[in-house]
Design a protein around this motif. Structure first.
Motif, PDB file in Angstrom:
ATOM      1  N   GLY A 123      -8.107   0.360   5.441  1.00 55.81           N
ATOM      2  CA  GLY A 123      -6.836   0.365   4.744  1.00 55.81           C
ATOM      3  C   GLY A 123      -6.739   1.416   3.650  1.00 55.81           C
ATOM      4  O   GLY A 123      -7.747   1.939   3.160  1.00 55.81           O
ATOM      5  N   MET A 124      -5.520   1.736   3.297  1.00 54.36           N
ATOM      6  CA  MET A 124      -5.216   2.649   2.205  1.00 54.36           C
ATOM      7  C   MET A 124      -4.271   1.956   1.233  1.00 54.36           C
ATOM      8  O   MET A 124      -3.599   0.988   1.593  1.00 54.36           O
ATOM      9  N   LEU A 125      -4.190   2.456   0.010  1.00 54.28           N
ATOM     10  CA  LEU A 125      -3.276   1.941  -0.996  1.00 54.28           C
ATOM     11  C   LEU A 125      -2.355   3.060  -1.465  1.00 54.28           C
ATOM     12  O   LEU A 125      -2.781   4.210  -1.591  1.00 54.28           O
ATOM     13  N   ALA A 126      -1.111   2.708  -1.726  1.00 49.74           N
ATOM     14  CA  ALA A 126      -0.137   3.697  -2.182  1.00 49.74           C
ATOM     15  C   ALA A 126      -0.443   4.135  -3.605  1.00 49.74           C
ATOM     16  O   ALA A 126      -0.940   3.349  -4.418  1.00 49.74           O
ATOM     17  N   PRO A 127      -0.146   5.395  -3.938  1.00 41.60           N
ATOM     18  CA  PRO A 127      -0.294   5.838  -5.332  1.00 41.60           C
ATOM     19  C   PRO A 127       0.604   5.000  -6.246  1.00 41.60           C
ATOM     20  O   PRO A 127       1.762   4.721  -5.893  1.00 41.60           O
ATOM     21  N   TYR A 175       7.640   0.282  -3.252  1.00 43.04           N
ATOM     22  CA  TYR A 175       7.019   1.109  -2.219  1.00 43.04           C
ATOM     23  C   TYR A 175       5.575   0.667  -2.002  1.00 43.04           C
ATOM     24  O   TYR A 175       5.112   0.522  -0.866  1.00 43.04           O
ATOM     25  N   GLY A 176       4.850   0.452  -3.098  1.00 44.22           N
ATOM     26  CA  GLY A 176       3.452   0.063  -2.983  1.00 44.22           C
ATOM     27  C   GLY A 176       3.277  -1.219  -2.204  1.00 44.22           C
ATOM     28  O   GLY A 176       2.381  -1.331  -1.359  1.00 44.22           O
ATOM     29  N   SER A 177       4.104  -2.197  -2.462  1.00 39.70           N
ATOM     30  CA  SER A 177       4.006  -3.468  -1.754  1.00 39.70           C
ATOM     31  C   SER A 177       4.241  -3.299  -0.259  1.00 39.70           C
ATOM     32  O   SER A 177       3.502  -3.851   0.569  1.00 39.70           O
ATOM     33  N   ALA A 178       5.266  -2.527   0.087  1.00 41.14           N
ATOM     34  CA  ALA A 178       5.580  -2.310   1.501  1.00 41.14           C
ATOM     35  C   ALA A 178       4.489  -1.507   2.197  1.00 41.14           C
ATOM     36  O   ALA A 178       4.078  -1.826   3.321  1.00 41.14           O
ATOM     37  N   PHE A 179       4.021  -0.463   1.533  1.00 43.03           N
ATOM     38  CA  PHE A 179       2.996   0.402   2.137  1.00 43.03           C
ATOM     39  C   PHE A 179       1.669  -0.324   2.279  1.00 43.03           C
ATOM     40  O   PHE A 179       1.037  -0.302   3.341  1.00 43.03           O
ATOM     41  N   ASN A 180       1.236  -0.986   1.234  1.00 37.08           N
ATOM     42  CA  ASN A 180      -0.079  -1.632   1.247  1.00 37.08           C
ATOM     43  C   ASN A 180      -0.165  -2.744   2.280  1.00 37.08           C
ATOM     44  O   ASN A 180      -1.251  -3.046   2.791  1.00 37.08           O
TER      45      ASN A 180
END
Length: 204
Positions: A127-131, A138-143
């Motif tokens: 997995g990756m995490l959003a900046p 955005y972070g919640s959706a991406f992560n």
């Protein structure tokens, strides 16, 4: 002579003569070892760690600097030509850095994992995490993309490829993004148990 013969038989019995498993490392510059020597990059350090633990494995470096999940999806035919037995998918970091739509990242990652599994190749998603500068929505959706695709496909899941390394100046190159050789060592130590689970799925 009897002892030598017995030793040879034991080697065969233990499977040491078998061809090594071919482990694909499909990723971007974090996998390719941007700014590092080949020996210090993730594929080489992972192979060394697995060998030290008694695994007969060849890690195939399929990291392309700057690649997104779309790029990884586009070159699947090329990487499958190397006939891997198992695959680590470590893509998405550049999707996050560019602020790409998480829905597109999800679609690409699902397609990559599905294609690999259709070929009988077990998958570990790293997995990756959003900046954080892209905001909480955005972070919640991406992560959420990575664990959800893993759950939907049954792929193994390692929550964050850069765990223990991200934001630590001592373990990153001056750009603050790419790990040093020591940082790669930390990554390998962290992901190693999940990779061993993946190799069990790949079989002898």
């Amino acid at each position: 002579m009897i002892g030598l013969t017995l030793g040879v038989l034991l080697v065969y019995a233990n499977g040491a003569s078998a061809d090594p498993l071919r482990l694909l490392a499909l990723g971007d510059s974090l996998t390719a070892g941007y700014g590092l020597t080949r020996e210090d990059a993730f594929p080489a350090q992972l192979q060394a760690a697995l060998t030290a633990r008694g695994h007969a494995v060849m890690v195939l470096d399929a990291g392309v600097s700057g690649d997104t999940t779309a790029g990884g999806r586009a070159r699947l035919d090329w990487v499958l030509a190397d006939d891997p037995d198992a695959a680590i998918v470590a893509l998405g970091g550049n999707d996050g850095l560019r602020g790409l739509d998480p829905a597109g990242t999800r679609d690409n990652l699902s397609a990559i994992v599905g294609r690999l599994q259709a070929e009988g190749i077990p998958v570990l998603i790293a997995g990756m995490l959003a900046p954080p500068n892209l905001g909480p929505d955005y972070g919640s959706a991406f992560n959420a993309v990575f664990p959800e695709v893993a759950a939907e496909t049954g792929a193994l899941f390692y929550p964050f490829f850069l765990a223990g390394v991200a934001a630590d100046p001592a373990l990153n190159q001056p750009d603050g993004i790419h790990p040093t050789a020591e940082g790669v060592g930390v990554i390998v130590d962290g992901i190693l148990p999940a990779v061993e689970d993946l190799l069990e799925r790949a079989g002898p």
